[in-house]
Design a protein around this motif. Structure first.
Motif, PDB file in Angstrom:
ATOM      1  N   LEU A  34       1.906   4.541   5.717  1.00 18.13           N
ATOM      2  CA  LEU A  34       0.577   4.087   6.925  1.00 18.13           C
ATOM      3  C   LEU A  34      -0.461   4.025   6.218  1.00 18.13           C
ATOM      4  N   ILE A  35      -0.597   5.379   5.347  1.00 17.41           N
ATOM      5  CA  ILE A  35      -1.675   5.374   4.453  1.00 17.41           C
ATOM      6  C   ILE A  35      -1.757   4.680   3.242  1.00 17.41           C
ATOM      7  N   VAL A  36      -1.092   4.310   2.490  1.00 17.40           N
ATOM      8  CA  VAL A  36      -0.371   3.166   1.568  1.00 17.40           C
ATOM      9  C   VAL A  36      -0.887   1.876   2.333  1.00 17.40           C
ATOM     10  N   GLU A  37      -0.802   1.620   2.940  1.00 20.23           N
ATOM     11  CA  GLU A  37      -0.975   0.783   3.408  1.00 20.23           C
ATOM     12  C   GLU A  37      -2.374  -0.327   4.419  1.00 20.23           C
ATOM     13  N   ASN A  38      -3.294   0.990   4.654  1.00 15.90           N
ATOM     14  CA  ASN A  38      -4.119   1.073   5.696  1.00 15.90           C
ATOM     15  C   ASN A  38      -5.670   1.212   4.706  1.00 15.90           C
ATOM     16  N   ARG A  39      -5.451   1.514   3.666  1.00 15.39           N
ATOM     17  CA  ARG A  39      -6.686   2.292   2.646  1.00 15.39           C
ATOM     18  C   ARG A  39      -8.096   1.073   2.540  1.00 15.39           C
TER      19      ARG A  39
ATOM     20  N   VAL B  39     -23.148   2.781  12.784  1.00 14.31           N
ATOM     21  CA  VAL B  39     -21.913   2.390  12.502  1.00 14.31           C
ATOM     22  C   VAL B  39     -21.166   3.072  11.306  1.00 14.31           C
ATOM     23  N   VAL B  40     -20.063   3.345  11.138  1.00 16.15           N
ATOM     24  CA  VAL B  40     -19.889   4.212  10.528  1.00 16.15           C
ATOM     25  C   VAL B  40     -18.628   3.639   9.899  1.00 16.15           C
ATOM     26  N   THR B  41     -18.619   3.358   8.283  1.00 13.83           N
ATOM     27  CA  THR B  41     -17.345   2.594   7.466  1.00 13.83           C
ATOM     28  C   THR B  41     -16.763   3.732   6.945  1.00 13.83           C
ATOM     29  N   MET B  42     -15.250   3.566   7.233  1.00 15.49           N
ATOM     30  CA  MET B  42     -14.204   4.370   6.849  1.00 15.49           C
ATOM     31  C   MET B  42     -13.107   4.045   6.886  1.00 15.49           C
ATOM     32  N   PRO B  43     -11.932   4.473   5.650  1.00 12.75           N
ATOM     33  CA  PRO B  43     -11.053   3.536   5.512  1.00 12.75           C
ATOM     34  C   PRO B  43     -10.021   3.487   7.473  1.00 12.75           C
ATOM     35  N   VAL B  44      -8.832   2.779   7.534  1.00 17.20           N
ATOM     36  CA  VAL B  44      -8.509   2.777   8.809  1.00 17.20           C
ATOM     37  C   VAL B  44      -7.065   3.809   8.654  1.00 17.20           C
ATOM     38  N   TRP B  45      -7.452   4.704   8.017  1.00 19.26           N
ATOM     39  CA  TRP B  45      -6.228   5.286   7.713  1.00 19.26           C
ATOM     40  C   TRP B  45      -7.263   6.340   7.659  1.00 19.26           C
ATOM     41  N   THR B  46      -8.087   7.242   7.504  1.00 22.07           N
ATOM     42  CA  THR B  46      -8.904   8.125   8.388  1.00 22.07           C
ATOM     43  C   THR B  46      -9.155   8.046   9.999  1.00 22.07           C
ATOM     44  N   ALA B  47      -9.394   7.112  10.317  1.00 24.56           N
ATOM     45  CA  ALA B  47      -9.802   6.885  11.634  1.00 24.56           C
ATOM     46  C   ALA B  47      -9.516   7.082  12.034  1.00 24.56           C
TER      47      ALA B  47
ATOM     48  N   LEU C  75       9.442  11.297   9.111  1.00 28.77           N
ATOM     49  CA  LEU C  75       7.664  11.310   9.803  1.00 28.77           C
ATOM     50  C   LEU C  75       6.549  11.068   8.407  1.00 28.77           C
ATOM     51  N   ALA C  76       7.409  12.221   7.781  1.00 29.87           N
ATOM     52  CA  ALA C  76       6.386  12.079   6.725  1.00 29.87           C
ATOM     53  C   ALA C  76       6.497  11.288   5.547  1.00 29.87           C
ATOM     54  N   ALA C  77       7.175  10.333   5.610  1.00 31.48           N
ATOM     55  CA  ALA C  77       7.624   9.525   4.907  1.00 31.48           C
ATOM     56  C   ALA C  77       6.736   7.768   5.800  1.00 31.48           C
ATOM     57  N   LEU C  78       6.927   7.955   6.626  1.00 32.05           N
ATOM     58  CA  LEU C  78       6.049   6.953   7.250  1.00 32.05           C
ATOM     59  C   LEU C  78       4.694   6.991   7.462  1.00 32.05           C
ATOM     60  N   ALA C  79       3.869   8.189   7.394  1.00 38.33           N
ATOM     61  CA  ALA C  79       2.092   8.540   7.472  1.00 38.33           C
ATOM     62  C   ALA C  79       2.091   8.225   6.076  1.00 38.33           C
ATOM     63  N   VAL C  80       3.119   8.331   5.051  1.00 40.16           N
ATOM     64  CA  VAL C  80       2.424   7.983   4.053  1.00 40.16           C
ATOM     65  C   VAL C  80       2.522   6.176   3.309  1.00 40.16           C
TER      66      VAL C  80
END
Length: 80
Positions: free
Chosen positions: A36-41, A52-60, A29-34
């Motif tokens: 997810l974060i790398v792919e959705n920056r 309207v808020v602008t933020m990275p996808v992984w943060t949302a 799960l930790a590897a999948l989270a990493v």
């Protein structure tokens, strides 16, 4: 069987079983989270009623995960 194959020292058995199913699941799960974060920056615009808020996808996604966990905890506590 000989004594060598039937008996193991505590150090040998702890070295051999350090990767329990819970630890393995956590690592996956930790590897999948990493990933997810790398792919959705990239940033996205999210409308919160009027602003309207602008933020990275992984943060949302992380914020929505936390909101879902909190709601789940609140609902499960009310059933007890």
């Amino acid at each position: 069987m000989s004594d060598r194959t039937s008996r193991r020292s505590p150090a040998e058995s702890s070295r051999r079983h350090w990767l329990s199913p819970h630890v393995a699941t956590g690592l996956v799960l930790a590897a999948l989270a990493v990933v997810l974060i790398v792919e959705n920056r990239h940033s996205v615009d999210i409308r919160l009623f009027i602003p309207v808020v602008t933020m990275p996808v992984w943060t949302a996604l992380a914020v929505m995960l936390i909101v879902g966990v909190v709601i789940g905890l609140l609902v499960s506590r009310s059933r007890k």
